[in-house]
Design a protein around this motif. Structure first.
Motif, short mmCIF file in Angstrom:
data_model
loop_
_atom_site.label_atom_id
_atom_site.label_comp_id
_atom_site.label_asym_id
_atom_site.label_seq_id
_atom_site.Cartn_x
_atom_site.Cartn_y
_atom_site.Cartn_z
N ILE A 6 0.84 -1.20 0.00
CA ILE A 6 0.00 0.00 0.00
C ILE A 6 0.88 1.25 0.00
O ILE A 6 1.81 1.37 0.79
CB ILE A 6 -0.93 0.00 1.23
N THR A 7 0.59 2.18 -0.91
CA THR A 7 1.39 3.39 -1.03
C THR A 7 0.69 4.63 -0.48
O THR A 7 1.33 5.69 -0.36
CB THR A 7 1.79 3.64 -2.49
N ASP A 8 -0.58 4.52 -0.14
CA ASP A 8 -1.29 5.66 0.45
C ASP A 8 -2.60 5.18 1.05
O ASP A 8 -3.12 4.12 0.66
CB ASP A 8 -1.57 6.73 -0.62
N VAL A 9 -3.10 5.93 2.00
CA VAL A 9 -4.45 5.71 2.53
C VAL A 9 -5.26 6.96 2.22
O VAL A 9 -4.91 8.06 2.67
CB VAL A 9 -4.44 5.43 4.04
N GLY A 10 -6.30 6.81 1.42
CA GLY A 10 -7.15 7.93 1.06
C GLY A 10 -8.44 7.93 1.84
O GLY A 10 -8.71 7.03 2.63
N THR A 11 -9.24 8.95 1.61
CA THR A 11 -10.56 9.06 2.23
C THR A 11 -11.62 9.22 1.15
O THR A 11 -11.46 10.04 0.24
CB THR A 11 -10.63 10.26 3.18
N LEU A 12 -12.66 8.42 1.24
CA LEU A 12 -13.76 8.51 0.29
C LEU A 12 -14.55 9.79 0.56
O LEU A 12 -15.08 9.99 1.65
CB LEU A 12 -14.66 7.29 0.42
N LEU A 13 -14.61 10.67 -0.44
CA LEU A 13 -15.29 11.96 -0.28
C LEU A 13 -16.76 11.89 -0.64
O LEU A 13 -17.60 12.52 0.02
CB LEU A 13 -14.60 13.01 -1.15
N SER A 14 -17.09 11.16 -1.70
CA SER A 14 -18.49 11.12 -2.14
C SER A 14 -18.76 9.86 -2.96
O SER A 14 -17.84 9.26 -3.53
CB SER A 14 -18.84 12.35 -2.98
N VAL A 15 -20.02 9.47 -2.97
CA VAL A 15 -20.50 8.33 -3.77
C VAL A 15 -21.70 8.84 -4.57
O VAL A 15 -22.72 9.23 -4.00
CB VAL A 15 -20.92 7.15 -2.88
N GLU A 16 -21.58 8.81 -5.90
CA GLU A 16 -22.64 9.33 -6.77
C GLU A 16 -23.21 8.20 -7.62
O GLU A 16 -22.53 7.69 -8.51
CB GLU A 16 -22.08 10.41 -7.69
N PRO A 17 -24.46 7.79 -7.35
CA PRO A 17 -25.08 6.75 -8.18
C PRO A 17 -25.27 7.24 -9.61
O PRO A 17 -25.72 8.37 -9.83
CB PRO A 17 -26.44 6.51 -7.50
N ARG A 18 -24.91 6.38 -10.57
CA ARG A 18 -25.09 6.69 -11.98
C ARG A 18 -25.61 5.45 -12.68
O ARG A 18 -24.84 4.71 -13.30
CB ARG A 18 -23.78 7.16 -12.62
N GLY A 19 -26.89 5.21 -12.56
CA GLY A 19 -27.47 4.00 -13.14
C GLY A 19 -26.95 2.77 -12.43
O GLY A 19 -27.06 2.65 -11.21
N ASP A 20 -26.33 1.85 -13.19
CA ASP A 20 -25.83 0.61 -12.61
C ASP A 20 -24.44 0.75 -11.99
O ASP A 20 -23.90 -0.22 -11.47
CB ASP A 20 -25.79 -0.49 -13.68
N LEU A 21 -23.86 1.93 -12.06
CA LEU A 21 -22.55 2.11 -11.46
C LEU A 21 -22.57 3.26 -10.46
O LEU A 21 -23.55 3.99 -10.36
CB LEU A 21 -21.47 2.33 -12.53
N ARG A 22 -21.47 3.39 -9.72
CA ARG A 22 -21.34 4.48 -8.78
C ARG A 22 -20.00 5.19 -9.04
O ARG A 22 -18.98 4.52 -9.21
CB ARG A 22 -21.36 3.97 -7.34
#
Length: 206
Positions: A6-22
């Protein structure tokens, strides 16, 4: 391909639904001028393609953001479907020719989701017991390699569908493993060599 280091630990900022994907937006410490559209980055062991990126001006310690799309199959067979804003994410950029291979070859194609059964801390280290899906347990062997949430780890003991790993202080500090607890679901990718070895045995018996 990746190494499981692992080279970094990030933070999830947002989750945007777009049909069958996010569409997922993640903050990281990667310099934005070193990122590229179409590049592959492993997120908790899941290989995803960068579809957007840029610098961050907020004083939260992160210097860039990037976006990836999690397709329906990814959401169904990995833990990505349960990620929520604020979650910490193990990150690894794709291996380049000439890079040091310090872990083991990891494809970023998650085979299934395991469950953390127990955690025991001692001497700043942590001992974890993991329950693997039954169909994947045959690919896990003592002293063999396994990728858990994208982290290359060595298997200590195996008992049917359960196996144990031991994490040193450094790994606990620089990955999301420091915050892992019993009941957590974990992305599991078995060692490709183990998969081929098992297939050869099956073919010989046919």
């Amino acid at each position: 391909m990746f190494t499981g280091l692992i080279t970094d630990v990030g933070t999830l900022l947002s989750v945007e639904p777009r049909g069958d994907l996010r569409r997922l937006k993640i903050a990281s410490h990667y310099p934005h001028d070193g990122l590229a559209l179409g590049a592959s980055v492993a997120h908790n062991g899941v290989c995803m393609t960068l579809v957007g990126f840029g610098p961050r001006s907020e004083r939260d310690g992160y210097v860039s953001w990037h976006e990836v799309d999690a397709a329906a199959e990814t959401l169904a067979v990995t833990t990505a479907g349960s990620w929520t804003p604020g979650d910490k994410i193990n990150l690894e950029r794709a291996l380049k020719i000439g890079d040091e291979l310090g872990g083991h070859l990891v494809s970023g194609h998650v085979d299934g989701v395991a469950t953390l059964v127990s955690r025991r801390d001692f001497d700043e280290m942590a001992h974890f017991e993991i329950e693997a899906p039954k169909e994947l347990a045959k690919f896990i062997a003592e002293k063999g390699s396994v990728a858990l949430d994208g982290t290359s780890l060595t298997v200590n003991k195996v008992d049917k569908t359960r196996f144990t790993i031991l994490l040193i202080p450094h790994t606990l500090d620089v990955t999301i493993w420091g915050g892992r607890k019993a009941g957590d679901r974990i992305n599991l990718e078995v060692d490709t060599m183990a998969r081929y070895a098992a297939r050869l045995v099956e073919a010989a018996a046919e």
